[in-house]
Scaffold this motif. Structure first.
Motif, short mmCIF file in Angstrom:
data_model
loop_
_atom_site.label_atom_id
_atom_site.label_comp_id
_atom_site.label_asym_id
_atom_site.label_seq_id
_atom_site.Cartn_x
_atom_site.Cartn_y
_atom_site.Cartn_z
N UNK A 34 -2.81 -1.58 -12.47
CA UNK A 34 -1.52 -1.41 -12.53
C UNK A 34 -1.44 -0.24 -12.66
N UNK A 35 -0.83 0.76 -11.45
CA UNK A 35 -0.68 2.06 -11.60
C UNK A 35 0.66 1.79 -11.20
N UNK A 36 1.60 2.95 -11.54
CA UNK A 36 2.73 3.03 -11.01
C UNK A 36 3.15 2.40 -9.37
N UNK A 37 2.76 2.93 -8.88
CA UNK A 37 3.17 2.86 -7.55
C UNK A 37 2.82 1.31 -7.29
N UNK A 38 1.92 0.31 -8.05
CA UNK A 38 2.01 -1.23 -7.37
C UNK A 38 3.09 -1.99 -7.92
N UNK A 39 3.81 -1.25 -9.67
CA UNK A 39 4.79 -2.33 -10.26
C UNK A 39 5.50 -1.00 -9.36
N UNK A 40 5.65 -0.23 -9.08
CA UNK A 40 7.29 -0.16 -7.81
C UNK A 40 7.28 -0.72 -6.86
N UNK A 41 5.65 -1.43 -6.07
CA UNK A 41 5.56 -2.36 -4.69
C UNK A 41 6.24 -3.11 -4.92
N UNK A 42 5.42 -4.53 -6.12
CA UNK A 42 6.08 -5.52 -6.65
C UNK A 42 7.14 -5.27 -6.23
N UNK A 43 7.38 -4.85 -7.17
CA UNK A 43 9.52 -5.14 -8.11
C UNK A 43 10.24 -4.56 -6.25
N UNK A 44 9.87 -4.40 -5.47
CA UNK A 44 10.72 -4.02 -4.25
C UNK A 44 10.10 -5.20 -3.50
N UNK A 45 9.06 -5.48 -3.88
CA UNK A 45 8.24 -7.06 -3.17
C UNK A 45 9.75 -7.89 -3.63
N UNK A 46 9.78 -8.13 -3.90
CA UNK A 46 10.44 -9.10 -5.27
C UNK A 46 11.57 -9.32 -5.08
N UNK A 47 12.53 -8.10 -4.89
CA UNK A 47 14.04 -8.01 -4.88
C UNK A 47 14.37 -8.58 -3.22
N UNK A 48 12.73 -7.95 -2.28
CA UNK A 48 13.35 -8.17 -0.48
C UNK A 48 12.82 -9.73 -0.82
N UNK A 49 12.28 -11.00 -1.57
CA UNK A 49 11.88 -12.04 -1.41
C UNK A 49 13.62 -12.67 -1.84
N UNK A 50 13.89 -11.95 -3.16
CA UNK A 50 15.24 -13.39 -3.44
C UNK A 50 16.15 -12.69 -2.68
N UNK A 51 16.02 -11.80 -1.81
CA UNK A 51 17.30 -12.40 -0.60
C UNK A 51 17.06 -12.63 0.94
N UNK A 52 15.94 -12.91 0.78
CA UNK A 52 15.60 -13.16 2.12
C UNK A 52 15.24 -14.80 2.25
N UNK A 53 16.16 -15.31 2.98
CA UNK A 53 16.85 -16.95 2.79
C UNK A 53 15.63 -17.98 3.14
N UNK A 54 14.67 -17.02 3.89
CA UNK A 54 13.81 -17.98 3.84
C UNK A 54 12.93 -18.09 2.85
N UNK A 55 12.99 -17.10 2.24
CA UNK A 55 11.81 -17.98 -0.08
C UNK A 55 12.78 -18.32 -0.42
#
Length: 258
Positions: free
Chosen positions: A29-50
């Motif tokens: 886990x580098x810092x960029x990966x953790x940031x990408x994981x957080x970004x993806x999770x937040x995007x999916x949290x707002x996505x009505x298809x998920x």
């Protein structure tokens, strides 16, 4: 989905998938990966298809831990200014259920990421550990707190002091994981499980997770008051009307997350 270099993402039947994608580096886990994981999770949290997120790692191991090369020359002032744990805090604020599928090794920061999931499915022979003590440091992304809440103070201290590996069987015994499956069916079984959850009413899943998280840091009485408000809130949803109507009419409900 595009835009990420350290992870792969996709959506299928209400389940959003996030796969750690540095297999040559054992998904360190580098810092960029953790940031990408957080970004993806937040995007999916707002996505009505998920409705549910499934987190896994490509290759033979889930994650061998933090990228040591990235941090070996750090100093306290740089770390304070960097404020890297903000991304980890973002992960804890996700409202939708997160199912983790882990295999091989789940070490250090990788273990902390796994413990950030709501439910964990582990392949047999998977080993978990916090080896930070061997490097002269300690977990910093919630490892000491989450492990203690799950396994209790005594076992948590033993594992944190020694850095010893925890077998999948012992992890199951101490409530760290939910179930063990054979490695060759880990992806199939974890996806099947996530899809099963995705068929449930999304608002119920969301508010159940919210109430259970509240139980971690409140008294039973305070938690029950919080639970009651979430219970009442669900009676404002279309899914509550549909679920109860379908029950009375003896048919399968069609939940829409509204």
């Amino acid at each position: 989905m595009s835009g990420y270099s350290q992870i792969q993402t996709s959506i299928e039947a209400g389940v959003a998938r996030i796969e750690l994608d540095r297999p040559q580096q054992y998904n360190a886990l580098n810092r960029k990966m953790v940031s990408e994981i957080a970004n993806a999770l937040e995007s999916f949290d707002r996505n009505e298809r998920v409705a549910v997120v499934l987190l896994s790692g490509r290759g033979k191991v889930f994650s061998a831990g933090a990228d040591i090369d990235e941090m070996m020359n750090d100093n306290p002032i740089h770390l304070e200014l960097l404020n890297q744990f903000t991304d980890w805090d973002r992960i804890t604020k996700i409202k939708k259920p997160i199912v983790g599928a882990v295999q091989g090794l789940v070490l250090g920061g990788g273990f902390e990421l796994a413990l950030s999931c709501d439910l964990l499915i582990s392949a047999a022979k998977t080993e978990f550990a916090f080896p930070e003590v061997e490097l002269g440091v300690m977990p910093g992304a919630g490892g000491t707190q989450r492990l203690t809440k799950l396994a209790g103070r005594t076992k948590a201290l033993e594992w944190l002091f020694t850095g010893e590996r925890i077998s999948a069987e012992e992890a199951l015994k101490h409530n760290i994981i939910n179930r063990i499956v054979q490695p060759e069916v880990l992806e199939e079984e974890s996806l099947k499980f996530a899809m099963k959850l995705a068929q449930k009413p999304p608002l119920s899943l969301r508010l159940i997770k919210d109430a259970v998280n509240q139980a971690d840091h409140t008294s039973v009485e305070e938690g029950m008051q919080y639970e009651r408000k979430n219970f009442y809130l669900l009676f404002a949803s279309n899914d509550q009307k549909e679920g109860m109507k379908a029950f009375v009419e003896k048919r399968k409900p069609r939940f829409e997350g509204r």
